[in-house]
Structure formats: C-alpha cells, structure tokens
Write a protein that holds these residues in place. Structure first.
Motif, PDB file in Angstrom:
ATOM      1  N   ASN A  17      54.936  29.901   3.565  1.00  0.00           N
ATOM      2  CA  ASN A  17      53.911  29.343   3.975  1.00  0.00           C
ATOM      3  C   ASN A  17      52.992  28.105   3.601  1.00  0.00           C
ATOM      4  O   ASN A  17      52.653  26.845   5.216  1.00  0.00           O
ATOM      5  CB  ASN A  17      52.649  30.032   4.376  1.00  0.00           C
ATOM      6  N   GLU A  18      53.157  27.143   2.431  1.00  0.00           N
ATOM      7  CA  GLU A  18      52.765  25.645   2.433  1.00  0.00           C
ATOM      8  C   GLU A  18      54.261  24.585   2.340  1.00  0.00           C
ATOM      9  O   GLU A  18      53.968  23.948   3.428  1.00  0.00           O
ATOM     10  CB  GLU A  18      52.547  25.960   0.646  1.00  0.00           C
ATOM     11  N   ARG A  19      55.316  25.301   2.901  1.00  0.00           N
ATOM     12  CA  ARG A  19      56.362  24.519   3.025  1.00  0.00           C
ATOM     13  C   ARG A  19      56.737  24.450   4.134  1.00  0.00           C
ATOM     14  O   ARG A  19      56.089  23.363   5.281  1.00  0.00           O
ATOM     15  CB  ARG A  19      58.193  25.807   3.085  1.00  0.00           C
ATOM     16  N   ALA A  20      56.148  25.353   5.511  1.00  0.00           N
ATOM     17  CA  ALA A  20      55.929  25.457   7.016  1.00  0.00           C
ATOM     18  C   ALA A  20      55.033  24.445   6.988  1.00  0.00           C
ATOM     19  O   ALA A  20      55.045  23.984   7.663  1.00  0.00           O
ATOM     20  CB  ALA A  20      55.780  27.190   7.586  1.00  0.00           C
ATOM     21  N   TRP A  21      53.787  24.289   6.466  1.00  0.00           N
ATOM     22  CA  TRP A  21      52.790  23.334   6.755  1.00  0.00           C
ATOM     23  C   TRP A  21      53.147  21.982   6.882  1.00  0.00           C
ATOM     24  O   TRP A  21      52.794  21.300   7.859  1.00  0.00           O
ATOM     25  CB  TRP A  21      51.148  23.861   5.541  1.00  0.00           C
ATOM     26  N   LEU A  22      54.064  21.884   5.871  1.00  0.00           N
ATOM     27  CA  LEU A  22      54.394  20.614   6.000  1.00  0.00           C
ATOM     28  C   LEU A  22      55.180  19.439   6.839  1.00  0.00           C
ATOM     29  O   LEU A  22      54.998  18.730   7.606  1.00  0.00           O
ATOM     30  CB  LEU A  22      55.640  20.202   4.795  1.00  0.00           C
ATOM     31  N   THR A  23      55.695  20.858   7.889  1.00  0.00           N
ATOM     32  CA  THR A  23      55.872  20.694   9.031  1.00  0.00           C
ATOM     33  C   THR A  23      56.192  20.890  10.757  1.00  0.00           C
ATOM     34  O   THR A  23      55.932  20.551  11.457  1.00  0.00           O
ATOM     35  CB  THR A  23      57.730  20.350   8.719  1.00  0.00           C
ATOM     36  N   ASN A  24      54.497  21.241  10.336  1.00  0.00           N
ATOM     37  CA  ASN A  24      53.757  22.050  11.516  1.00  0.00           C
ATOM     38  C   ASN A  24      53.055  20.715  12.357  1.00  0.00           C
ATOM     39  O   ASN A  24      52.052  19.948  11.720  1.00  0.00           O
ATOM     40  CB  ASN A  24      52.555  22.776  10.895  1.00  0.00           C
ATOM     41  N   PRO A  25      53.568  21.266  13.659  1.00  0.00           N
ATOM     42  CA  PRO A  25      52.926  20.148  14.148  1.00  0.00           C
ATOM     43  C   PRO A  25      51.034  19.880  14.556  1.00  0.00           C
ATOM     44  O   PRO A  25      51.019  18.804  14.850  1.00  0.00           O
ATOM     45  CB  PRO A  25      53.591  20.195  15.869  1.00  0.00           C
ATOM     46  N   THR A  26      50.837  20.626  14.041  1.00  0.00           N
ATOM     47  CA  THR A  26      48.836  20.147  13.826  1.00  0.00           C
ATOM     48  C   THR A  26      48.936  20.043  13.197  1.00  0.00           C
ATOM     49  O   THR A  26      47.482  19.280  12.336  1.00  0.00           O
ATOM     50  CB  THR A  26      48.439  21.568  13.893  1.00  0.00           C
ATOM     51  N   ASN A  27      49.602  19.328  12.021  1.00  0.00           N
ATOM     52  CA  ASN A  27      49.281  19.117  10.638  1.00  0.00           C
ATOM     53  C   ASN A  27      49.288  17.245  10.706  1.00  0.00           C
ATOM     54  O   ASN A  27      50.326  16.955  11.160  1.00  0.00           O
ATOM     55  CB  ASN A  27      50.523  19.422   9.526  1.00  0.00           C
ATOM     56  N   ALA A  28      48.421  16.806  10.916  1.00  0.00           N
ATOM     57  CA  ALA A  28      48.359  15.704  10.967  1.00  0.00           C
ATOM     58  C   ALA A  28      47.749  14.875   9.561  1.00  0.00           C
ATOM     59  O   ALA A  28      47.250  13.143   9.814  1.00  0.00           O
ATOM     60  CB  ALA A  28      47.150  15.218  11.782  1.00  0.00           C
ATOM     61  N   ARG A  29      48.508  15.050   8.702  1.00  0.00           N
ATOM     62  CA  ARG A  29      47.792  14.899   7.068  1.00  0.00           C
ATOM     63  C   ARG A  29      49.205  14.306   6.893  1.00  0.00           C
ATOM     64  O   ARG A  29      50.214  14.600   7.128  1.00  0.00           O
ATOM     65  CB  ARG A  29      47.060  15.981   6.249  1.00  0.00           C
ATOM     66  N   GLN A  30      48.507  13.456   6.113  1.00  0.00           N
ATOM     67  CA  GLN A  30      50.087  12.367   4.705  1.00  0.00           C
ATOM     68  C   GLN A  30      49.397  13.178   3.945  1.00  0.00           C
ATOM     69  O   GLN A  30      49.170  12.086   2.905  1.00  0.00           O
ATOM     70  CB  GLN A  30      49.256  11.250   4.991  1.00  0.00           C
ATOM     71  N   ALA A  31      50.555  13.754   4.045  1.00  0.00           N
ATOM     72  CA  ALA A  31      50.467  14.323   1.568  1.00  0.00           C
ATOM     73  C   ALA A  31      51.921  15.400   1.860  1.00  0.00           C
ATOM     74  O   ALA A  31      52.204  15.586   2.925  1.00  0.00           O
ATOM     75  CB  ALA A  31      49.411  15.217   1.802  1.00  0.00           C
TER      76      ALA A  31
END
Length: 205
Positions: free
Chosen positions: A20-34
């Motif tokens: 899930n954490e890996r998927a978060w990195l490329t989730n289109p809704t994720n706008a964070r630079q991290a």
C-alpha cells in the motif's frame, strides 16, 4: 546518489502495508513531494527506487550533504505484527550494511536530519530506547554467519540450548525476544496501540 548512510523511518500509518505504501507513491491523488527507497512490513520488503537515486525522505532540503542527497531511506510499516516487521527490517538493514562494509554507526533516524520525531515508535518520550534496541537487533543479524565484527556479544543459553547471540550495549544485554520466548514455549504478542510486547508462558501465574 552515492549513499553514505541508511535512514530509518516509521510510516506513520498503522493500517498500511508495504504494498500500500508503494502504491501511494504513484497514486494520482497524491500531491506530496516525498519518496523513499524501501518499505518493509511483516511479510515483505518492496524496493521503490534504485538505491543510487535520490529520494525525498529526510526533510532537510537538497544540499549536497543532506539526508535527501546522501542516505538510503527505509520505511518500517506499523501495521500487523510489528515485532516481526522490526525483525524483517533489521535483517534487511544488516545485509545492506554488510554489503557495503559498514557498521551500525552508519544508521540514522529521520530525527537526525530534520528533528522530526521519526521513527516515532522508537521515540519512547525522548529516551529513544526503541532506537537503541533496533540497532542492537541489526547488529545481532550482522553477527550471524561468523563474521568478525568489533562488537561485544553475549552468549545466550535457554534451558541448556544455545540461542542466537545477544549484544551488549552500555552494560545491558539485548536479545531477540521472539526467539527467546519461543524457546521457552511462550507466546509473544505485540500491541500496536500501547507499543507493548507481551510474553505469556502457559501455566504461569
């Protein structure tokens, strides 16, 4: 990036797995630079970026000597069996250190770079006892295989049977709790809310 250290984090998400954490990195809704290099849970470790590529995980900017520019970021998940996750992370980190000819002095907390209380589950109200224990667990894994390392080791014997060596840090002996409990025929459980490891011996009052 030519890394000189390895930085340890907690994910800050008690319900999320490594996948899930890996998927978060490329989730289109994720706008964070991290970002981070590796994330570990009780079942697996997932490499998200090449280890020679910068990741934005240390919170200390982009200077040449910043953690973002010089350190491999390892995220430890908080979900599931946290004791098992910690052991998996320690085994992985130990192998990475040994591959590079490094010792545990190359380990850093997120806190060391930017002052953020992370890895938060190792904080212990500022005493950082969890961090000391994690480094000891990494060292114990590094000791496996008979390598000659400059570290004080403690032989552990349980009911006459040799167990994995512990390590001595500041006069205290640190041992792998799960292995000790299992050799005593005890059950071990981790409470992720209270951050408590419980060892129960059958028939004990």
């Amino acid at each position: 990036m030519s890394a000189t250290t390895i930085t340890i984090h907690n994910t800050g998400n008690p319900a999320s797995s490594a996948a899930n954490e890996r998927a978060w990195l490329t989730n289109p809704t994720n706008a964070r630079q991290a970002s981070f290099h590796i994330v570990v849970d009780e079942k697996e470790a997932v490499e998200c970026l090449p280890l020679n590529e910068n990741a934005w995980h240390s919170g200390d900017g982009s200077a040449a000597k910043s953690g973002n520019r010089t350190s491999i970021g390892v995220e430890i998940c908080e979900s599931g069996n946290y004791a098992k996750t910690l052991d998996n992370a320690a085994a992985l980190v130990a192998s990475m250190l040994k591959e590079r000819g490094w010792g545990t002095e190359r380990l850093r907390r997120h806190y060391d770079w930017s002052g953020k209380i992370c890895p938060r589950l190792m904080y212990d109200s500022g005493k950082w006892t969890g961090w000391t224990a994690f480094k000891a667990l990494v060292q114990a894994h590094m000791n496996e295989g008979g390598d000659e390392l400059s570290v004080d080791k403690a032989s552990i014997v349980i009911n006459g049977c040799k167990a994995r060596d512990g390590v001595i840090i500041d006069g205290s002996v640190y041992v792998p709790l799960r292995e000790v409990a299992e050799k005593l025929g005890a059950a071990i459980a981790w409470d992720n809310v209270t951050k408590t490891a419980s060892v129960t011996i059958k028939g004990a009052k």
